[in-house]
Design a protein around this motif. Sequence first.
Motif, mmCIF file in Angstrom:
data_model
loop_
_atom_site.group_PDB
_atom_site.id
_atom_site.type_symbol
_atom_site.label_atom_id
_atom_site.label_comp_id
_atom_site.label_asym_id
_atom_site.label_seq_id
_atom_site.Cartn_x
_atom_site.Cartn_y
_atom_site.Cartn_z
ATOM 1 N N PHE A 25 0.847 -1.188 0.000
ATOM 2 C CA PHE A 25 0.000 0.000 0.000
ATOM 3 C C PHE A 25 0.890 1.248 0.000
ATOM 4 N N GLU A 27 0.341 5.256 0.249
ATOM 5 C CA GLU A 27 -0.610 6.359 0.455
ATOM 6 C C GLU A 27 0.154 7.680 0.449
ATOM 7 N N MET A 29 0.742 9.918 2.433
ATOM 8 C CA MET A 29 0.666 10.103 3.881
ATOM 9 C C MET A 29 2.077 10.141 4.435
ATOM 10 N N GLY A 71 -6.398 4.808 1.363
ATOM 11 C CA GLY A 71 -6.214 5.443 2.643
ATOM 12 C C GLY A 71 -7.147 6.669 2.814
ATOM 13 N N ASN A 72 -7.081 7.161 4.030
ATOM 14 C CA ASN A 72 -7.894 8.323 4.381
ATOM 15 C C ASN A 72 -7.673 9.468 3.401
ATOM 16 N N TRP A 97 -4.646 14.101 6.808
ATOM 17 C CA TRP A 97 -3.389 14.008 7.557
ATOM 18 C C TRP A 97 -2.817 15.384 7.881
ATOM 19 N N ASN A 172 -12.645 4.381 0.642
ATOM 20 C CA ASN A 172 -11.836 3.895 1.769
ATOM 21 C C ASN A 172 -12.524 4.160 3.102
ATOM 22 N N GLU A 173 -12.644 3.146 3.927
ATOM 23 C CA GLU A 173 -13.099 3.261 5.331
ATOM 24 C C GLU A 173 -14.249 4.248 5.526
ATOM 25 N N TYR A 244 -5.426 -3.518 12.327
ATOM 26 C CA TYR A 244 -4.086 -3.224 12.842
ATOM 27 C C TYR A 244 -3.994 -3.753 14.264
ATOM 28 N N GLU A 292 -5.858 -3.498 4.125
ATOM 29 C CA GLU A 292 -4.950 -2.837 5.076
ATOM 30 C C GLU A 292 -4.794 -3.759 6.276
ATOM 31 N N TRP A 296 0.553 -1.867 14.205
ATOM 32 C CA TRP A 296 0.593 -0.402 14.241
ATOM 33 C C TRP A 296 0.404 0.026 15.686
ATOM 34 N N GLN A 355 1.975 0.137 5.507
ATOM 35 C CA GLN A 355 2.143 0.588 4.129
ATOM 36 C C GLN A 355 3.497 0.103 3.636
#
Length: 510
Positions: A25, A27, A29, A71-72, A97, A172-173, A244, A292, A296, A355
Amino acid sequence: MTQARITLARDFTVGDVPRRLFGSFVEHMGRCVYTGIFEPGHPSADESGFRTDVLDLVRELGPTVVRYPGGNFVSGYNWEDGVGPVDSRPRRLDGAWHTVESNAFGLHEFMDWSRLAGVEVMQAINLGTRGVDAARELVEYANHPGGTYLSDLRRKNGAEDPFDIRLWCLGNELDGPWQIGHKTPEEYGRLAKEAAKAMRYVDPTIELVAVGSSNSTMPTFGEWEHTVLSHVYEEVDYISLHAYYQEENGDAASFLACALDMDHFIESVISTADAVRARGRHKKRIHLSFDEWNVWYQRGLETEDQLHRVQESGWREHPRLIEDEYTLTDAVVVGTLLNSLLRHGDRVTIANQAQLVNVIAPIRAEENGPAWRQAIFWPFARMAALARGRILQAHVTSDRMATAQFGDADIVDVSATWDEENSRVALFLANRSLDDAAEVELVLNGFRAERIVRAEVLDAPDGTDRHVSNRNGDERVQLRPLAGVDVVNGGVKLTLPALSWAVLELDVAL
Ligand code: AHR
């Protein structure tokens, strides 16, 4: 000493190894893209600004498919900002982020990078702030050969041939209150269905992933999958899962057994998807995309707290975010999570470790500095390379350990594959005990071991403890040869050191 007996039978298989199980992944980020895979000016950068030291490590790690761009992040992203002449791309605030996004890296750059890395692209669309129109336009831009405004724009921007992206995530989410454009399952199910329909009108050959639960403790878990799939069952091929794990309050035993939670999560989503299938009289089966997963250390902070912390440090470009330094313990856990995914490989046919670089990643890279392998690099790299052919059902009789969170767990955890073409069996083993070595007897039915091709172990190097990690290019946690692995009567006997992950490759004969 712990005792374990593993039986593998040639005829008892789960299915073919889905190669997309070894996904990763990238992202936008923190420092995953900028100063991770992309850093013009770095001594190793090529003419496109890609770090070749990182690319070499990515090739060695061996991911097969990479999810992008979030991702976010994706839930507030305009894909159009990342295409066209770099100088004219807008600088934007990324609310997810709290970061300034320069857009110096976008779709074309990622496609070029993925070709060099030898990975398939898994593209996520924004169903947070945007919707059907942006989704179908991105498919046209990426996959239509030419002769329309958007496909010709791609050609004008330097890509004559279509990108031919097969795999698409429908957001995503979106079940998460932290997500930009958070939705109820009804709202998301309707939107995902319409987006999927419009995207498939442009390219009927694409594969689609619907958003599932952000983790199995979400209050909407179960209901979310049921409602969403009731809307989109016919339109999608996969439902996603995210999870996670971390060690909490020094409870190492539960952490080392967290793959039991992953097993339970997977089996619950399979049950829910199959219930929707039965109720709707559908023929096909929905597959799972665990897109994902990782260790974490969220350190007990809720996402709002993390965001608050980031906000306090102001708007910055590619700040350091969640650059977890992984220990030997984390690597053993990652090995067991990979085992869980592989054992469910008949239904979990895509998985992405989150990631790839710097951000909770197997690869670390310092700006203008070195790149190195984290401890968790090794289970992934070996499984991606050696899990070939068919997944074998492993029957395990192991001494057990008590855990506070997940009840009793096998101390020895395993997954196995059989590569018929090359007459090879591969086993991926973990010893969850912090204190005791494990004596393992491997029994083979329908084939017999001829020769040990490879026996390697990841454990605490001399004089170190389970918190040992790789730091700043100093790779203290590394695979070493595992001694004392013997072929006995067509089976194998071996001893796993306490808290270890090991890989075994055997030549077998029928
Ligand atoms: O991988 C880090 C973040 O975790 C992703 O952006 C998000 O999808 C998840 O919550």
